[in-house]
Enzyme design. Structure first.
Site, short mmCIF file in Angstrom:
data_model
loop_
_atom_site.label_atom_id
_atom_site.label_comp_id
_atom_site.label_asym_id
_atom_site.label_seq_id
_atom_site.Cartn_x
_atom_site.Cartn_y
_atom_site.Cartn_z
N TYR A 142 -0.37 -3.78 4.68
CA TYR A 142 -0.83 -2.59 3.96
C TYR A 142 -0.86 -1.42 4.91
O TYR A 142 -1.34 -1.54 6.04
CB TYR A 142 -2.23 -2.84 3.40
CG TYR A 142 -2.81 -1.67 2.62
CD1 TYR A 142 -2.21 -1.24 1.44
CD2 TYR A 142 -3.94 -1.00 3.07
CE1 TYR A 142 -2.73 -0.17 0.72
CE2 TYR A 142 -4.48 0.07 2.36
CZ TYR A 142 -3.88 0.48 1.18
OH TYR A 142 -4.39 1.54 0.48
N ASP A 237 0.62 -0.09 13.22
CA ASP A 237 -0.48 0.39 12.40
C ASP A 237 -1.72 -0.35 12.87
O ASP A 237 -1.95 -1.51 12.53
CB ASP A 237 -0.20 0.12 10.92
CG ASP A 237 -1.32 0.64 10.02
OD1 ASP A 237 -2.39 1.01 10.56
OD2 ASP A 237 -1.13 0.68 8.79
N LYS A 265 -10.34 3.89 10.11
CA LYS A 265 -11.58 3.12 10.01
C LYS A 265 -12.48 3.20 11.25
O LYS A 265 -13.37 4.03 11.33
CB LYS A 265 -11.26 1.67 9.67
CG LYS A 265 -10.51 1.55 8.34
CD LYS A 265 -10.22 0.12 7.93
CE LYS A 265 -9.60 0.07 6.55
NZ LYS A 265 -8.19 -0.26 6.51
#
Ligand code: PLP
Length: 429
Positions: A142, A237, A265
């Protein structure tokens, strides 16, 4: 009626599905999501006064535990000076310097407001720099919800992208190629057939959005070699792995240097923050220096920077946090694995450091296809059991568990006891 239930009912009148991000709706679980009122250390407290030992940690940011004292003080202090100026501030310099000092692969960095934005921007930079179009991603990874990343190959074969979401045009995804995680020889073939077309390969160095799937030895190294050989950029990522596996993230942990890294995050310590960075030569493509446009009204927001700086500083100054976290992860997930084996439950335990998950399947999970063999009804049953006993896990089979530096051995032992009871009385869902 319980407060969570009435809030959820009301929420559904005003917010699609009652939530601001889909996984929070407990879609596959069949129970009302808990509305959280506050958090402290490793505990969450819901609107009905129940307490949960938290293993989501806001999907990573709470690596020091909730409401960490220094982070909180730093934020409150920043608030006094003003919430946003629409102008450059010293904290942005401090933050950028911290990130470049902690992550050797990052020489320059640009702050944004989410992981989605970080990825979207890094891809634009990669295309601008290489003057090529194609982006290779791995199914089950993702990378946020920007149009070109909402692609998964579905089957184990590589296919040119079909969008996963309504509203994403084929035009948006036609330059996205889906590949199989951990399959290096397929990548070799792909590169050989595409020659000079691939702008970048983007990968979660540890996949953590199809459950947790660590890279096989040599996979990341192989991607690096291929990208170098064919003049493509390698993008890690690290929205989950950054400052999680170690102070230098996955690039340092695996000793593989990507060209660009995306963060999110954790670097905001709970505030909405993202960032992308990498080699100076590549980052100098970004406006106002270079020709790749990327901007953000609230990017580098002083309050968000205050939170991030406080957290990253603690992580930088206390490398022992990672030694402890990784050791605790090995012990905790290792114990779960033993329990599963002893009880004879059909279940895989994947983990790396403080990240881990259970897959209710007989197949070792190394990619999206194998992850999808999991019995999701079984996971939902396990999740419900744990929630009812005061343990907050990810409400989806395909998400990770996060340990924090504040979790204590006694607390984890209690969870192991609960899990053991579940496995002992295990009934196939
Ligand atoms: C969460 C996540 C994103 C998206 O970040 P948001 O802040 O939710 O936009 C991107 N990549 C990975 C690996 C993620 O886990």
């Amino acid at each position: 009626m319980e407060k969570s239930e009435s809030l959820f009912q009301e929420a559904q009148n005003y917010i699609p599905g009652g939530v601001n991000s889909p996984v929070r709706a407990f879609g596959n679980i069949g129970i009302t999501p808990r509305f959280i009122e506050r958090a402290e250390g490793v505990y969450l407290y819901d609107a009905d006064g129940r307490k949960y030992l938290d293993f989501i940690c806001s999907w990573g940011p709470m690596i020091l535990g909730h409401n960490q004292k220094d982070v909180l003080e730093s934020v409150m202090d920043a608030c006094k000076w003003g919430l946003s100026f629409g102008a450059a501030t010293e904290r942005e310099v401090v933050m950028a310097k911290l990130i470049t000092e902690m992550v050797p692969a990052v020489e320059m960095v640009r702050m944004v407001n989410s992981g989605t934005e970080a990825v979207m921007s890094a891809i634009r930079v990669a295309r601008g720099y290489t003057k090529r179009k194609k982006i290779v991603k791995f199914s089950g990874c993702y990378h946020g919800h920007s149009d070109s990343m909402l692609v998964s190959a579905g089957s184990g074969v590589m296919t040119s992208g079909m969008p996963d979401s309504a509203g994403v045009t084929k035009g948006c995804t036609k330059d996205t190629i889906s590949a199989v995680y951990n399959d290096l020889s397929a990548m070799e073939e792909l590169f050989a057939s595409m020659e000079e077309e691939i702008a970048a390969v983007i990968v979660e160095p540890v996949a953590a959005n199809m459950g947790v799937v660590p890279p096989k030895p040599g996979f990341l190294e192989g991607l690096r070699e291929l990208c170098t050989k064919y003049g493509s950029l390698l993008i890690f990522d690290e929205v989950i792995t950054g400052f999680r596996l170690g102070a230098g993230g996955a690039s340092e942990y695996f000793k593989v240097t990507p060209d660009l890294i995306t963060f999110g995050k954790i670097i905001g310590a709970g505030m909405p923050v993202g960032a992308y960075g990498g080699k100076r030569e590549i980052m100098e493509m970004v406006a106002p220096v270079g020709a790749v446009y990327q901007a953000g009204t609230l990017s580098g927001n002083p309050v968000a920077m205050a939170a991030g700086i406080a957290q990253l500083t603690i992580l930088k100054e206390h490398p022992e946090i990672y030694t402890k976290l990784n050791r605790m992860g090995d012990w905790f997930y290792g114990s779960l694995k033993k329990q599963v084996e002893q009880a004879g439950v059909t279940c895989q335990v994947n983990h790396i450091g403080s990240l881990g998950c259970l897959f209710f399947t007989e197949h070792p999970v190394t990619d999206y296809e194998s992850a999808k063999t999991s019995n999701t009804a079984q996971y939902a049953d396990y999740f419900k059991y744990m929630l009812e006993h005061g343990v907050n896990l990810a409400p989806s089979q395909f998400e990770a568990m996060f340990l924090s530096a504040s979790h204590k051995k006694e607390e984890l032992e209690k969870v192991l006891e609960l899990a053991s009871e579940y496995f002992q009385s295990y009934q196939k869902a």
